[in-house]
Scaffold this motif. Structure first.
Motif, PDB file in Angstrom:
ATOM      1  N   GLN A   3       0.840  -1.216   0.000  1.00 42.41           N
ATOM      2  CA  GLN A   3       0.000   0.000   0.000  1.00 42.41           C
ATOM      3  C   GLN A   3       0.870   1.259   0.000  1.00 42.41           C
ATOM      4  O   GLN A   3       0.385   2.353  -0.231  1.00 42.41           O
ATOM      5  CB  GLN A   3      -0.913   0.022   1.240  1.00 42.41           C
ATOM      6  CG  GLN A   3      -1.794  -1.215   1.375  1.00 42.41           C
ATOM      7  CD  GLN A   3      -2.664  -1.468   0.143  1.00 42.41           C
ATOM      8  OE1 GLN A   3      -3.384  -0.585  -0.298  1.00 42.41           O
ATOM      9  NE2 GLN A   3      -2.567  -2.664  -0.425  1.00 42.41           N
ATOM     10  N   VAL A   4       2.139   1.070   0.333  1.00 38.47           N
ATOM     11  CA  VAL A   4       3.070   2.220   0.378  1.00 38.47           C
ATOM     12  C   VAL A   4       4.162   2.010  -0.655  1.00 38.47           C
ATOM     13  O   VAL A   4       4.427   0.880  -1.069  1.00 38.47           O
ATOM     14  CB  VAL A   4       3.741   2.331   1.773  1.00 38.47           C
ATOM     15  CG1 VAL A   4       2.755   2.818   2.810  1.00 38.47           C
ATOM     16  CG2 VAL A   4       4.344   1.006   2.198  1.00 38.47           C
ATOM     17  N   LYS A   5       4.814   3.083  -1.053  1.00 39.98           N
ATOM     18  CA  LYS A   5       5.921   2.954  -2.012  1.00 39.98           C
ATOM     19  C   LYS A   5       7.211   2.847  -1.218  1.00 39.98           C
ATOM     20  O   LYS A   5       7.507   3.703  -0.380  1.00 39.98           O
ATOM     21  CB  LYS A   5       5.956   4.185  -2.928  1.00 39.98           C
ATOM     22  CG  LYS A   5       6.961   4.055  -4.061  1.00 39.98           C
ATOM     23  CD  LYS A   5       6.769   5.205  -5.037  1.00 39.98           C
ATOM     24  CE  LYS A   5       7.908   5.324  -6.017  1.00 39.98           C
ATOM     25  NZ  LYS A   5       8.166   4.159  -6.846  1.00 39.98           N
ATOM     26  N   VAL A   6       7.969   1.756  -1.434  1.00 37.62           N
ATOM     27  CA  VAL A   6       9.238   1.634  -0.704  1.00 37.62           C
ATOM     28  C   VAL A   6      10.359   2.268  -1.528  1.00 37.62           C
ATOM     29  O   VAL A   6      10.411   2.121  -2.742  1.00 37.62           O
ATOM     30  CB  VAL A   6       9.576   0.155  -0.352  1.00 37.62           C
ATOM     31  CG1 VAL A   6       8.576  -0.398   0.630  1.00 37.62           C
ATOM     32  CG2 VAL A   6       9.633  -0.732  -1.572  1.00 37.62           C
ATOM     33  N   THR A   7      11.219   3.005  -0.842  1.00 41.46           N
ATOM     34  CA  THR A   7      12.294   3.714  -1.561  1.00 41.46           C
ATOM     35  C   THR A   7      13.687   3.279  -1.118  1.00 41.46           C
ATOM     36  O   THR A   7      14.680   3.712  -1.677  1.00 41.46           O
ATOM     37  CB  THR A   7      12.162   5.236  -1.357  1.00 41.46           C
ATOM     38  OG1 THR A   7      12.132   5.497   0.056  1.00 41.46           O
ATOM     39  CG2 THR A   7      10.884   5.774  -1.992  1.00 41.46           C
ATOM     40  N   THR A   8      13.762   2.405  -0.098  1.00 37.52           N
ATOM     41  CA  THR A   8      15.062   1.875   0.335  1.00 37.52           C
ATOM     42  C   THR A   8      14.937   0.375   0.565  1.00 37.52           C
ATOM     43  O   THR A   8      13.832  -0.139   0.776  1.00 37.52           O
ATOM     44  CB  THR A   8      15.533   2.515   1.669  1.00 37.52           C
ATOM     45  OG1 THR A   8      14.638   2.087   2.713  1.00 37.52           O
ATOM     46  CG2 THR A   8      15.562   4.036   1.610  1.00 37.52           C
ATOM     47  N   ILE A   9      16.084  -0.296   0.526  1.00 34.83           N
ATOM     48  CA  ILE A   9      16.104  -1.750   0.785  1.00 34.83           C
ATOM     49  C   ILE A   9      15.602  -2.032   2.200  1.00 34.83           C
ATOM     50  O   ILE A   9      14.852  -2.975   2.429  1.00 34.83           O
ATOM     51  CB  ILE A   9      17.540  -2.325   0.588  1.00 34.83           C
ATOM     52  CG1 ILE A   9      17.976  -2.230  -0.883  1.00 34.83           C
ATOM     53  CG2 ILE A   9      17.619  -3.773   1.075  1.00 34.83           C
ATOM     54  CD1 ILE A   9      17.246  -3.152  -1.857  1.00 34.83           C
ATOM     55  N   GLN A  10      16.009  -1.179   3.162  1.00 34.43           N
ATOM     56  CA  GLN A  10      15.587  -1.361   4.551  1.00 34.43           C
ATOM     57  C   GLN A  10      14.061  -1.305   4.668  1.00 34.43           C
ATOM     58  O   GLN A  10      13.438  -2.101   5.361  1.00 34.43           O
ATOM     59  CB  GLN A  10      16.231  -0.277   5.430  1.00 34.43           C
ATOM     60  CG  GLN A  10      16.028  -0.499   6.922  1.00 34.43           C
ATOM     61  CD  GLN A  10      16.688  -1.772   7.454  1.00 34.43           C
ATOM     62  OE1 GLN A  10      17.892  -1.930   7.360  1.00 34.43           O
ATOM     63  NE2 GLN A  10      15.897  -2.685   8.006  1.00 34.43           N
ATOM     64  N   GLN A  11      13.434  -0.352   3.927  1.00 32.72           N
ATOM     65  CA  GLN A  11      11.963  -0.260   3.927  1.00 32.72           C
ATOM     66  C   GLN A  11      11.341  -1.512   3.322  1.00 32.72           C
ATOM     67  O   GLN A  11      10.335  -2.022   3.820  1.00 32.72           O
ATOM     68  CB  GLN A  11      11.513   0.947   3.099  1.00 32.72           C
ATOM     69  CG  GLN A  11      11.485   2.248   3.856  1.00 32.72           C
ATOM     70  CD  GLN A  11      10.988   3.375   2.956  1.00 32.72           C
ATOM     71  OE1 GLN A  11      11.158   3.336   1.744  1.00 32.72           O
ATOM     72  NE2 GLN A  11      10.394   4.379   3.551  1.00 32.72           N
ATOM     73  N   ALA A  12      11.938  -1.993   2.238  1.00 32.18           N
ATOM     74  CA  ALA A  12      11.421  -3.214   1.593  1.00 32.18           C
ATOM     75  C   ALA A  12      11.424  -4.358   2.596  1.00 32.18           C
ATOM     76  O   ALA A  12      10.456  -5.124   2.691  1.00 32.18           O
ATOM     77  CB  ALA A  12      12.263  -3.562   0.367  1.00 32.18           C
ATOM     78  N   ILE A  13      12.521  -4.474   3.369  1.00 29.09           N
ATOM     79  CA  ILE A  13      12.617  -5.538   4.379  1.00 29.09           C
ATOM     80  C   ILE A  13      11.533  -5.357   5.449  1.00 29.09           C
ATOM     81  O   ILE A  13      10.884  -6.312   5.861  1.00 29.09           O
ATOM     82  CB  ILE A  13      14.031  -5.572   5.022  1.00 29.09           C
ATOM     83  CG1 ILE A  13      15.076  -6.014   3.978  1.00 29.09           C
ATOM     84  CG2 ILE A  13      14.066  -6.517   6.225  1.00 29.09           C
ATOM     85  CD1 ILE A  13      16.524  -5.838   4.405  1.00 29.09           C
ATOM     86  N   THR A  14      11.307  -4.103   5.857  1.00 26.45           N
ATOM     87  CA  THR A  14      10.295  -3.828   6.886  1.00 26.45           C
ATOM     88  C   THR A  14       8.909  -4.242   6.411  1.00 26.45           C
ATOM     89  O   THR A  14       8.142  -4.860   7.146  1.00 26.45           O
ATOM     90  CB  THR A  14      10.294  -2.316   7.226  1.00 26.45           C
ATOM     91  OG1 THR A  14      11.611  -1.944   7.627  1.00 26.45           O
ATOM     92  CG2 THR A  14       9.325  -2.002   8.351  1.00 26.45           C
ATOM     93  N   PHE A  15       8.567  -3.898   5.170  1.00 30.88           N
ATOM     94  CA  PHE A  15       7.207  -4.156   4.679  1.00 30.88           C
ATOM     95  C   PHE A  15       7.011  -5.550   4.077  1.00 30.88           C
ATOM     96  O   PHE A  15       5.930  -6.116   4.147  1.00 30.88           O
ATOM     97  CB  PHE A  15       6.800  -3.089   3.658  1.00 30.88           C
ATOM     98  CG  PHE A  15       6.566  -1.733   4.271  1.00 30.88           C
ATOM     99  CD1 PHE A  15       5.469  -1.526   5.111  1.00 30.88           C
ATOM    100  CD2 PHE A  15       7.440  -0.683   4.047  1.00 30.88           C
ATOM    101  CE1 PHE A  15       5.251  -0.285   5.689  1.00 30.88           C
ATOM    102  CE2 PHE A  15       7.227   0.562   4.631  1.00 30.88           C
ATOM    103  CZ  PHE A  15       6.130   0.777   5.457  1.00 30.88           C
ATOM    104  N   LEU A  16       8.067  -6.078   3.436  1.00 31.08           N
ATOM    105  CA  LEU A  16       7.918  -7.382   2.765  1.00 31.08           C
ATOM    106  C   LEU A  16       8.542  -8.531   3.553  1.00 31.08           C
ATOM    107  O   LEU A  16       8.288  -9.692   3.264  1.00 31.08           O
ATOM    108  CB  LEU A  16       8.567  -7.333   1.370  1.00 31.08           C
ATOM    109  CG  LEU A  16       7.843  -6.523   0.296  1.00 31.08           C
ATOM    110  CD1 LEU A  16       8.717  -6.396  -0.943  1.00 31.08           C
ATOM    111  CD2 LEU A  16       6.506  -7.149  -0.071  1.00 31.08           C
TER     112      LEU A  16
END
Length: 281
Positions: A67-80
């Motif tokens: 639902q959100v746009k991830v802009t860093t690898i760390q964010q991708a790890i948090t959400f996915l």
């Protein structure tokens, strides 16, 4: 007639192959480690800008439904989650790893299109079966990776194998064995060992044509069926449009009815378009 190749010949020639970025090797090695420092790995990946960009485009595709746009690898790890992100990084790295070799009759893009279609289908199947979707996606993407190994290490011989397939209207695996003495499954196994793939992944690559073999594992059955469906849907527009025979054992093990398969075909086609756009651009 050139002498037939053996598994050991492939292993010796793997040194000539491109190697994955060091950080991807580290990610593959961390599959079973509990104490891996994810933030350190995220930072290392982000130093490789091309790899990061491709991974984030994949993470933001509707396939993952964020639902959100991830802009860093760390964010991708948090959400996915770590596992999904690691598999996306591996997919982004592997599809950019092998340079196109001159090998008459081998269509590099069609190879990856078929691999991506198999990955998309395996992911949809796995969700249906409540099996790990990340494993299924990655194994689907890499099930035929041995073909790239053979094309990279033995381009002239592989040309002859393709010519043999065309002349005898047989499956590529039969042609490989007739001309080279080994096939893409052997080559895939050698690479899987070199790249430290998990045992689950190795088994799926080893048995995607023989899911009924003892100890083949459930993932091999998923990849086997996904491979056949990808061929049947012909999303890759492969020149050798032969649909491989489907193992009754694998088909029965999945136990899905016709209605579910029709839904699965539609979903595979939708996911394929988006994933192919990211991984092949």
């Amino acid at each position: 007639m050139s002498p037939m190749l053996t598994y050991d010949d492939i292993v010796e020639n793997l040194d000539d192959l491109p190697s994955l970025p060091a950080v991807v090797m580290e990610l593959l090695n961390s599959i079973d480690q509990e104490d891996v420092d994810i933030s350190v790995l995220a930072k290392k990946v982000s130093h490789d800008q091309a790899l990061t960009a491709k991974t984030l485009r994949l993470a933001n595709s509707s396939t993952y439904g964020l639902q959100v746009k991830v802009t860093t690898i760390q964010q991708a790890i948090t959400f996915l989650g770590f596992q999904t992100t690691r598999n996306l990084i591996t997919a982004a790295a592997v599809t950019g790893c092998f340079a196109e070799r001159q090998c008459a009759g081998f269509d590099h893009k069609a190879f990856w299109r078929h691999s991506i279609a198999s990955a998309a289908c395996a992911k949809v199947l796995a969700r249906q079966m409540r099996f790990n979707q990340d494993y299924a996606f990655t194994a689907g993407l890499l099930h035929d990776i041995g073909r790239l190994v053979l094309v990279a290490c033995y381009p002239r011989e592989y040309e002859k194998a393709i010519a043999h397939r065309d002349a005898h209207d047989c499956y590529m695996r039969e042609a490989e064995r007739a001309v080279l003495g080994i096939d893409h499954v052997d080559a895939g196994m050698a690479l899987a060992e070199r790249w430290n793939f998990s045992d689950t992944m190795r088994l799926a690559i080893a048995h995607h044509h023989t899911p009924e073999a003892q100890g083949a594992g459930f993932l091999a059955a998923i990849i086997h069926v996904a491979d056949a469906i990808a061929h049947a849907l012909d999303l890759a527009q492969m020149p050798d449009g032969l649909v491989p025979p489907v193992s009754t054992v694998a088909w029965t093990a999945l136990g899905l009815d016709e209605e579910i398969y029709l839904q699965l075909f539609r979903e595979t086609e939708l996911q394929y378009e988006e994933i192919a756009m990211v991984l092949l651009s």
